[in-house]
Design a protein around this motif. Structure first.
Motif, PDB file in Angstrom:
ATOM      1  N   UNK A 147      55.307 -36.750  26.816  1.00 33.60           N
ATOM      2  CA  UNK A 147      53.941 -37.054  27.224  1.00 33.60           C
ATOM      3  C   UNK A 147      53.213 -37.678  26.050  1.00 33.60           C
ATOM      4  N   UNK A 148      52.339 -38.624  26.321  1.00 33.68           N
ATOM      5  CA  UNK A 148      51.587 -39.297  25.273  1.00 33.68           C
ATOM      6  C   UNK A 148      50.124 -39.404  25.701  1.00 33.68           C
ATOM      7  N   UNK A 149      49.216 -39.126  24.758  1.00 32.45           N
ATOM      8  CA  UNK A 149      47.789 -39.084  25.046  1.00 32.45           C
ATOM      9  C   UNK A 149      47.113 -40.371  24.596  1.00 32.45           C
ATOM     10  N   UNK A 150      46.162 -40.818  25.397  1.00 29.79           N
ATOM     11  CA  UNK A 150      45.399 -42.015  25.071  1.00 29.79           C
ATOM     12  C   UNK A 150      44.565 -41.777  23.818  1.00 29.79           C
ATOM     13  N   UNK A 198      44.375 -41.104  30.841  1.00 29.46           N
ATOM     14  CA  UNK A 198      44.247 -40.277  29.642  1.00 29.46           C
ATOM     15  C   UNK A 198      45.604 -39.858  29.090  1.00 29.46           C
ATOM     16  N   UNK A 199      46.566 -39.725  29.986  1.00 32.55           N
ATOM     17  CA  UNK A 199      47.910 -39.354  29.580  1.00 32.55           C
ATOM     18  C   UNK A 199      48.926 -40.247  30.283  1.00 32.55           C
ATOM     19  N   UNK A 200      50.050 -40.446  29.625  1.00 34.21           N
ATOM     20  CA  UNK A 200      51.172 -41.154  30.227  1.00 34.21           C
ATOM     21  C   UNK A 200      52.459 -40.479  29.793  1.00 34.21           C
ATOM     22  N   UNK A 201      53.571 -40.966  30.310  1.00 29.65           N
ATOM     23  CA  UNK A 201      54.868 -40.439  29.896  1.00 29.65           C
ATOM     24  C   UNK A 201      55.826 -41.594  29.624  1.00 29.65           C
TER      25      UNK A 201
END
Length: 217
Positions: A147-150, A198-201
């Motif tokens: 998971x990666x946060x903006x 806000x979040x992606x993967x």
């Protein structure tokens, strides 16, 4: 445990260490001139490595007065100071190794460090290895789903293969999504992407990937 390695790259590229000082169980390793940078900021390293030719006499005396572990090596040797520092960091079995002061200087050292960190990450996938400066945050990743946060500070995200191929790269929540694409070494397909939520993967099944978060300013 987290290990921070501070190398002797140009000081203007260093990020502010204060945001990391609140974390617990941090060990700091100064690499040659990087030891100066730490001491000037009031951070006493747990270990200092190098030939110490670029360390001021005042810093060297302060290190000895505080009984800081000094590992002095000759300037002419087979390994770079960074490789020696990384070897000692890996022996501590930390969860995260962050490297500062490794960018903005000599390109031969930077490229050698990328290779060195990638090989180390492949040998011990449990350790997250990151390179950080004012404009960039580079993380070396083994296969998995993440998971990666903006971030408004570093909005651009690039995915760069280190190995010959990264298999089944999938990006979700990004402006330019991907689904199970094989990305070959030298491809620019995944340069300068952005999160739209806000979040992606992101995920991949084989290879080693550099995940680079950066900004223009």
């Amino acid at each position: 445990m987290i290990v921070h390695i501070v190398a002797g790259g140009p000081e203007r590229f260093l990020t502010d260490f204060e945001e990391y000082e609140t974390e617990t169980k941090i060990k700091w390793i100064g690499v040659d001139r990087g030891t100066n940078y730490l001491m000037e900021r009031g951070i006493h390293p747990d270990m200092a490595i190098g030939d110490f030719d670029s360390i001021s006499k005042e810093t060297l005396h302060a290190l000895k007065d505080k009984n800081i572990h000094l590992l002095k090596y000759p300037s002419e040797k087979d390994e770079t100071d960074m490789e020696l520092a990384l070897q000692h960091a890996l022996k501590l079995k930390p969860e995260i190794i962050r490297i500062f002061g490794a960018t903005g200087g000599r390109l031969d050292h930077f490229l050698a460090n990328i290779q060195l960190f990638s090989v180390s990450a492949e040998k011990d996938p449990s350790i997250s290895i990151m390179i950080i400066d004012q404009k960039n945050e580079i993380e070396i990743k083994n296969p998995g789903t993440f998971e990666i946060k903006k971030s408004s500070a570093k909005p651009y995200i690039s995915f760069v293969p280190v190995t010959k191929m990264v298999e089944n790269l999938t990006l979700e929540g990004f402006k330019y999504p991907l689904k199970n694409r094989h990305i070959f070494f030298g491809s620019t397909l995944c340069i300068s992407n952005e999160l739209i939520y806000d979040f992606g993967t992101y995920s991949f099944t084989n290879g080693i990937l550099l995940v680079i978060r950066s900004c223009d300013d």
